[in-house]
Design an enzyme around this catalytic site. Structure first.
Site, mmCIF file in Angstrom:
data_model
loop_
_atom_site.group_PDB
_atom_site.id
_atom_site.type_symbol
_atom_site.label_atom_id
_atom_site.label_comp_id
_atom_site.label_asym_id
_atom_site.label_seq_id
_atom_site.Cartn_x
_atom_site.Cartn_y
_atom_site.Cartn_z
ATOM 1 N NE ARG A 99 28.680 76.413 53.778
ATOM 2 C CZ ARG A 99 28.080 75.883 52.722
ATOM 3 N NH1 ARG A 99 26.900 76.319 52.302
ATOM 4 N NH2 ARG A 99 28.642 74.891 52.065
ATOM 5 C CG HIS A 144 30.150 75.251 47.229
ATOM 6 N ND1 HIS A 144 29.455 75.716 48.332
ATOM 7 C CD2 HIS A 144 29.220 75.080 46.265
ATOM 8 C CE1 HIS A 144 28.166 75.818 48.034
ATOM 9 N NE2 HIS A 144 28.000 75.438 46.779
ATOM 10 C CD GLU A 190 23.995 71.105 48.220
ATOM 11 O OE1 GLU A 190 24.105 71.052 46.986
ATOM 12 O OE2 GLU A 190 23.072 71.676 48.791
ATOM 13 C CG ASN A 331 23.722 73.180 51.999
ATOM 14 O OD1 ASN A 331 24.065 73.729 53.041
ATOM 15 N ND2 ASN A 331 24.475 73.146 50.927
ATOM 16 C CE1 TYR A 333 19.767 74.985 49.370
ATOM 17 C CE2 TYR A 333 18.528 76.974 48.854
ATOM 18 C CZ TYR A 333 19.733 76.332 49.059
ATOM 19 O OH TYR A 333 20.910 77.029 48.952
ATOM 20 C CD GLU A 408 24.112 76.181 50.090
ATOM 21 O OE1 GLU A 408 23.201 75.968 49.257
ATOM 22 O OE2 GLU A 408 25.299 75.902 49.883
ATOM 23 C CD1 TRP A 466 24.931 75.616 41.552
ATOM 24 C CD2 TRP A 466 27.018 75.626 40.733
ATOM 25 N NE1 TRP A 466 25.813 75.781 42.607
ATOM 26 C CE2 TRP A 466 27.088 75.787 42.128
ATOM 27 C CE3 TRP A 466 28.221 75.599 40.002
ATOM 28 C CZ2 TRP A 466 28.296 75.936 42.814
ATOM 29 C CZ3 TRP A 466 29.427 75.753 40.689
ATOM 30 C CH2 TRP A 466 29.453 75.913 42.069
ATOM 31 C CG PHE A 474 18.975 81.343 45.260
ATOM 32 C CD1 PHE A 474 18.236 80.724 46.251
ATOM 33 C CD2 PHE A 474 19.175 80.668 44.063
ATOM 34 C CE1 PHE A 474 17.711 79.441 46.070
ATOM 35 C CE2 PHE A 474 18.666 79.393 43.868
ATOM 36 C CZ PHE A 474 17.927 78.778 44.879
HETATM 37 C C1 PNW Z 1 22.800 74.111 46.608
HETATM 38 N N1 PNW Z 1 18.082 69.754 45.477
HETATM 39 O O1 PNW Z 1 22.510 73.166 45.611
HETATM 40 C C2 PNW Z 1 24.242 74.545 46.405
HETATM 41 O O2 PNW Z 1 25.061 74.260 47.522
HETATM 42 C C3 PNW Z 1 24.409 75.976 46.012
HETATM 43 O O3 PNW Z 1 25.653 76.148 45.396
HETATM 44 C C4 PNW Z 1 23.252 76.404 45.132
HETATM 45 O O4 PNW Z 1 23.420 77.658 44.554
HETATM 46 C C5 PNW Z 1 22.000 76.368 45.994
HETATM 47 O O5 PNW Z 1 21.829 75.103 46.588
HETATM 48 C C6 PNW Z 1 20.719 76.730 45.251
HETATM 49 O O6 PNW Z 1 20.477 75.812 44.226
HETATM 50 C C7 PNW Z 1 21.370 72.380 45.608
HETATM 51 O O7 PNW Z 1 17.883 69.025 44.489
HETATM 52 C C8 PNW Z 1 21.264 71.428 44.632
HETATM 53 O O8 PNW Z 1 17.268 69.710 46.446
HETATM 54 C C9 PNW Z 1 20.192 70.545 44.586
HETATM 55 C C10 PNW Z 1 19.189 70.639 45.523
HETATM 56 C C11 PNW Z 1 19.274 71.615 46.504
HETATM 57 C C12 PNW Z 1 20.356 72.490 46.539
#
Ligand code: PNW
Length: 525
Positions: A99, A144, A190, A331, A333, A408, A466, A474
């Site tokens: 991706r 993105h 996102e 995505n 996490y 992700e 960012w 990561f």
């Molecule tokens: C994503 N949250 O951002 C992005 O798609 C990627 O570019 C980034 O590097 C990656 O996650 C890791 O940060 C996120 O608040 C931004 O839960 C915010 C959140 C999760 C992911």
């Protein structure tokens, strides 16, 4: 008589058990995509090479004070020049998909107000062709977080309906040049994160917000994120419409959108907190998915926000419903606890998100002083693998088991570059634990019937995170900040083994070790 009993017992033993019900058999279907994910700004570098135009992140990172370590993506991890080496790393992992995102300003340096940059087209052609030669399917995001700065300067980018025309034009070019080989498209990555951070808290470009939410020179936190989102939703529909009417039949691919999806756990079993958790989903994820799939904003958003939420015309609604989505990219996490702030008074912490604009919910990582999971190097990322199964089940039930890809998922650690490349930074056991726990949760959701079609780990390499710059990592591979040398971590070896175990055909099962990363189960079909 005895013989026939023997025969029955034997045939029962040999009869293949249904895949989903058998805990000893991998629930990952044989065509499941296993991959890694990246984005153009975080990986490519080459910010002025071969005719690329400037984008919003080029401008933002060059403005002092915006990035914690003063870094930027000018070079990033130089993926633009080193993609061959990086694709070799992927091949070694055994992934069958990658991706990545296309840099809009590399294809159209000035949006639709200038010409197509042929060198940009050539670069992605080379990348796509090399991937296919290695048996790796491209899974492509059109954007993105990045947009040509020209569009920001001309009309304020996502705040203007003009952007719909630009996005449609750009999408058309991508489908035309790459769609013969790209079978998985996503329009946005996102958009919820992009508009909240760009127009409410103001910590991402274009740095717009008002004083209760952040420290910006211009903006209106209570309105602009909703306007930007509205234009993004309609831009998405315009691009999908182009794909459906001009390309899809002949090219045979599919198109979706990628949302950031957190799991929201009610902080108690009270009705108020349960409703608040649902509201939190409405104000974060369903904000985009409901209009895209059903043609309208969530009811509760309309009730709470009133005229601050733009409305879709009848024509827009028709377009949204007819274009729709082939799949949702997720995505995921982390998870949060949610406390109701509509019927009870919440403590007002700056940024905690209890306002009307955020649906009167408090998003917190702790309950009675105990955090929801182990903390990581990022303040929003806590390890809570159960949340993965819960969010997948939630989306499955809400959206009629639409196909899903986990676009992700990943784990970060603090940068240890001050110490050089240490044993410790390569032996990333916590990342392995994280990934294995989350993959187990996906396996469970698959067993229960969720239509999940792929998993992309964030990320192949350490990269530009960012506003955190290079302070968090990561990667399955460590990247040296000066030489940019890639070195595999323990997690790379682990992921390689996991993929091998789950894609090997017709291998009989050794004993299942449940819930651990030593799980050795295989696909049978
Ligand atoms: C994503 N949250 O951002 C992005 O798609 C990627 O570019 C980034 O590097 C990656 O996650 C890791 O940060 C996120 O608040 C931004 O839960 C915010 C959140 C999760 C992911």
């Amino acid at each position: 008589m005895e013989l026939s009993v023997c025969f029955i017992i034997l045939s029962l033993l040999c009869y293949p058990l249904p895949l989903k019900g058998n805990p000893n058999v991998s629930p990952f279907p044989s065509n499941f995509l296993f991959g890694t994910a990246s984005s153009s700004y975080q990986f490519e570098g080459a910010f002025l090479s071969d005719g690329k135009g400037l984008n919003n992140w080029d401008i933002f990172t060059h403005n002092p004070g915006n990035i914690i370590d003063g870094s930027n993506g000018d070079i990033a991890v130089d993926h633009y020049h080193r993609y061959q080496e990086d694709l070799d790393l992927m091949q070694h992992l055994g992934v069958n998909s990658y991706r990545f995102s296309i840099s809009w300003a590399r294809i159209l340096p000035k949006g639709r107000f200038g010409s197509v940059n042929k060198a940009g087209i050539m670069h992605y052609n080379n990348l796509i062709n090399t991937l296919l030669l290695k048996g790796i399917q491209p899974f492509v995001s059109l954007t993105h977080y990045d947009i040509p700065q020209e569009l920001e300067n001309r009309y304020g980018a996502w705040l203007s309906p003009h952007v719909q025309e630009d996005f449609k034009y750009y999408a058309d070019i991508c489908f035309k040049y790459f769609g013969d080989r790209v079978k998985y498209w996503t329009t946005f990555n996102e958009p919820n994160v992009a508009v909240i951070r760009g127009y409410r808290t103001g910590i991402y470009p274009p740095s717009r917000c008002s004083s209760t939410f952040g420290n910006c020179t211009n903006g209106d936190s209570e309105k602009e994120a909703f306007i930007a989102a509205h234009n993004i939703i309609l831009s998405h529909a315009a691009a999908v419409d182009v794909y459906r009417t001009k390309y899809q039949k002949q090219q045979g691919g599919s198109i979706g959108i990628v949302m950031n999806a957190a799991w929201y756990e009610p902080i108690s079993n009270s009705l108020e907190n349960k409703q608040a958790a649902e509201r939190a989903q409405a104000f974060y994820m369903n904000w985009f998915l409901e209009p895209i799939i059903m043609g309208k904003y969530p009811e509760v958003m309309q009730e709470i926000l009133g005229s601050n939420l733009p409305a879709f015309s009848n024509h827009d609604q028709g377009k949204l419903k007819s274009t729709g989505l082939d799949f949702i990219g997720i995505n995921h996490y982390t998870s949060f606890y949610i406390r109701d702030c509509m019927f009870s008074v919440c403590e007002q912490k700056p940024g905690a998100g209890t306002s009307k604009t955020e649906g009167f919910v408090l998003r917190t990582s702790t309950k009675d002083g105990v955090s929801i999971g182990e903390p990581t190097a990022l303040d929003w990322l806590y390890v809570y693998p159960q949340g993965m199964e819960k969010i997948l089940t939630y989306i499955k039930e809400r959206y009629n088991n639409i196909p899903m890809f986990i676009t992700e998922n990943g784990f970060c650690e603090n940068d240890r570059s001050g110490k050089g490349l240490t044993e410790e930074s390569l032996n990333d056991v916590k990342r392995v634990e994280y990934i294995s726990g989350y993959l187990d949760a996906i396996a469970e959701a698959l067993r229960k019937g969720a239509d999940i079609r792929g998993y992309f780990l964030w990320s192949l390499l350490d990269n530009f995170e960012w506003t955190m710059g290079f302070t968090v990592r990561f990667g399955l591979h460590h990247v040296d900040s000066t030489t940019l040398k890639r070195t595999p971590r323990t997690s790379a070896t682990w992921y390689r083994q996991f993929i091998a175990n789950h894609t090997a055909p017709e291998i009989l099962m050794p004993k299942h070790v449940s819930g651990s990363h030593q799980t050795q189960h295989f696909n049978t079909i």
